[in-house]
Design a protein around this motif. Structure first.
Motif, short mmCIF file in Angstrom:
data_model
loop_
_atom_site.label_atom_id
_atom_site.label_comp_id
_atom_site.label_asym_id
_atom_site.label_seq_id
_atom_site.Cartn_x
_atom_site.Cartn_y
_atom_site.Cartn_z
N SER A 81 -6.11 -18.33 52.15
CA SER A 81 -6.94 -18.06 53.54
C SER A 81 -8.11 -18.58 52.36
N SER A 82 -9.68 -18.08 52.88
CA SER A 82 -10.41 -18.72 52.11
C SER A 82 -10.70 -17.81 50.57
N TRP A 83 -11.73 -17.95 49.87
CA TRP A 83 -11.61 -17.85 48.43
C TRP A 83 -11.90 -16.39 48.50
N LEU A 84 -13.50 -15.81 48.93
CA LEU A 84 -13.61 -14.88 49.55
C LEU A 84 -12.31 -14.19 50.04
N ASP A 85 -11.84 -14.32 51.01
CA ASP A 85 -10.49 -13.20 51.26
C ASP A 85 -9.66 -13.26 50.21
N ARG A 86 -9.48 -14.53 49.32
CA ARG A 86 -8.49 -13.82 47.80
C ARG A 86 -9.01 -12.94 47.22
N LEU A 87 -10.10 -13.15 47.02
CA LEU A 87 -11.00 -12.24 46.13
C LEU A 87 -10.19 -10.68 46.42
N SER A 88 -10.67 -10.42 47.50
CA SER A 88 -10.47 -9.13 47.90
C SER A 88 -8.51 -8.93 48.91
N ILE A 89 -8.61 -9.18 48.44
CA ILE A 89 -7.04 -9.40 48.28
C ILE A 89 -6.29 -8.60 47.16
N GLY A 90 -6.99 -8.98 45.72
CA GLY A 90 -6.49 -8.80 44.61
C GLY A 90 -6.00 -7.33 44.65
N VAL A 91 -7.56 -6.29 44.87
CA VAL A 91 -6.82 -4.79 44.84
C VAL A 91 -5.47 -5.10 45.45
N MET A 92 -4.82 -5.05 46.54
CA MET A 92 -3.86 -5.49 47.41
C MET A 92 -2.58 -5.97 46.54
N VAL A 93 -2.95 -6.82 45.14
CA VAL A 93 -1.88 -7.58 44.97
C VAL A 93 -1.11 -6.75 44.50
N TYR A 94 -2.46 -6.25 43.36
CA TYR A 94 -2.29 -5.28 41.99
C TYR A 94 -1.51 -3.83 43.01
N ASN A 95 -2.15 -3.72 43.83
CA ASN A 95 -0.86 -2.89 44.51
C ASN A 95 0.22 -2.74 44.88
N LEU A 96 0.20 -4.49 45.47
CA LEU A 96 2.00 -4.70 45.32
C LEU A 96 3.02 -4.54 44.78
N LEU A 97 2.06 -5.25 43.32
CA LEU A 97 3.47 -4.88 41.64
C LEU A 97 3.23 -4.24 41.63
N ARG A 98 2.98 -3.06 42.18
CA ARG A 98 3.27 -1.71 41.51
C ARG A 98 4.73 -0.95 42.86
N LEU A 99 4.98 -1.55 43.83
CA LEU A 99 5.88 -1.35 44.89
C LEU A 99 7.23 -1.67 43.60
N PRO A 100 7.58 -2.12 43.03
CA PRO A 100 9.14 -2.30 42.67
C PRO A 100 9.73 -1.25 41.58
N GLN A 101 8.22 -0.78 40.96
CA GLN A 101 8.63 0.95 40.05
C GLN A 101 8.87 1.95 40.96
N ARG A 102 7.97 1.79 42.49
CA ARG A 102 7.96 3.14 43.40
C ARG A 102 9.61 3.22 44.17
N PHE A 103 10.42 1.84 44.52
CA PHE A 103 11.29 1.61 44.96
C PHE A 103 12.43 0.50 44.37
N PRO A 104 12.61 1.01 43.34
CA PRO A 104 13.48 0.22 42.61
C PRO A 104 14.61 0.24 42.88
N LYS A 105 15.42 0.31 43.84
CA LYS A 105 16.81 -0.01 44.58
C LYS A 105 16.23 -1.41 45.73
N PHE A 106 15.60 -1.48 45.51
CA PHE A 106 14.14 -2.50 46.78
C PHE A 106 14.71 -4.01 45.82
N ASN A 107 14.70 -5.39 46.43
CA ASN A 107 13.64 -6.51 45.40
C ASN A 107 12.92 -6.63 46.69
N PHE A 108 11.59 -7.36 45.69
CA PHE A 108 10.36 -7.86 45.79
C PHE A 108 10.12 -9.73 45.41
N LYS A 109 10.29 -10.56 46.29
CA LYS A 109 9.04 -11.76 46.33
C LYS A 109 8.55 -11.65 46.91
N ILE A 110 6.87 -12.29 45.52
CA ILE A 110 6.11 -12.87 46.21
C ILE A 110 6.54 -14.04 46.12
#
Length: 119
Positions: A81-110
Motif C-alpha cells: 500500500s501507500s508509503w504512509l501505510d508502510r511506515l505505520s506497518i513498521g511497528v507491526m513488522v517489528y512485532n512479527l519478527l519476534r514471532l519465531p522466538q515465541r513459537f519455535p515449532k512454527f515456520n514463518f515466511k514473509i
C-alpha cells in the motif's frame, strides 16, 4: 499446514481452493464490511479493540495448543500500500519478527507474490 494471513483488500490471492493443508485468515474491521469469502478454508475474523498483533498471537496459541504435532508454516504477505501505510506497518513488522522466538515449532515466511508477466 500452511496458514496465510491476508489483509482485507488482498483478493488477488483469492485462490483458497481444494488443498486441505492451506488456510487463509483475514482480520477485518466490522465498520468496513466483511471481505468476500474465497472458499471453505478462508476464515474472516472481526478485529476488536485489541490490536492486530494480539489477535494473531491468540490464534497462533490456539493452533499450537490444538495441533502440537502438526507442521505449521505461517505466511505473511508483503505490504504493497501507500508509503504512509508502510511506515505505520513498521511497528507491526517489528512485532512479527519476534514471532519465531515465541513459537519455535512454527515456520514463518514473509514474501511477495509477483504479478504475472504480460506477454
Amino acid at each position: 499446514m500452511n496458514i496465510y494471513f491476508r489483509r482485507p483488500r488482498e483478493e488477488m490471492i483469492c485462490d483458497a481452493g481444494p488443498p486441505g493443508n492451506e488456510v487463509y485468515v483475514t482480520f477485518c474491521s466490522p465498520r468496513k464490511g466483511i471481505p468476500v469469502k474465497c472458499g471453505a478454508n478462508d476464515f474472516r475474523f472481526s478485529q476488536g479493540k485489541q490490536g492486530l498483533y494480539h489477535h494473531i498471537i491468540s490464534l497462533l496459541k490456539l493452533i499450537e495448543y490444538e495441533m502440537p504435532s502438526q507442521g505449521i508454516t505461517v505466511h505473511f504477505g508483503w505490504p504493497l500500500s501507500s508509503w504512509l501505510d508502510r511506515l505505520s506497518i513498521g511497528v507491526m513488522v517489528y512485532n512479527l519478527l519476534r514471532l519465531p522466538q515465541r513459537f519455535p515449532k512454527f515456520n514463518f515466511k514473509i514474501h511477495y507474490w509477483g504479478r504475472p508477466s504480460e506477454k
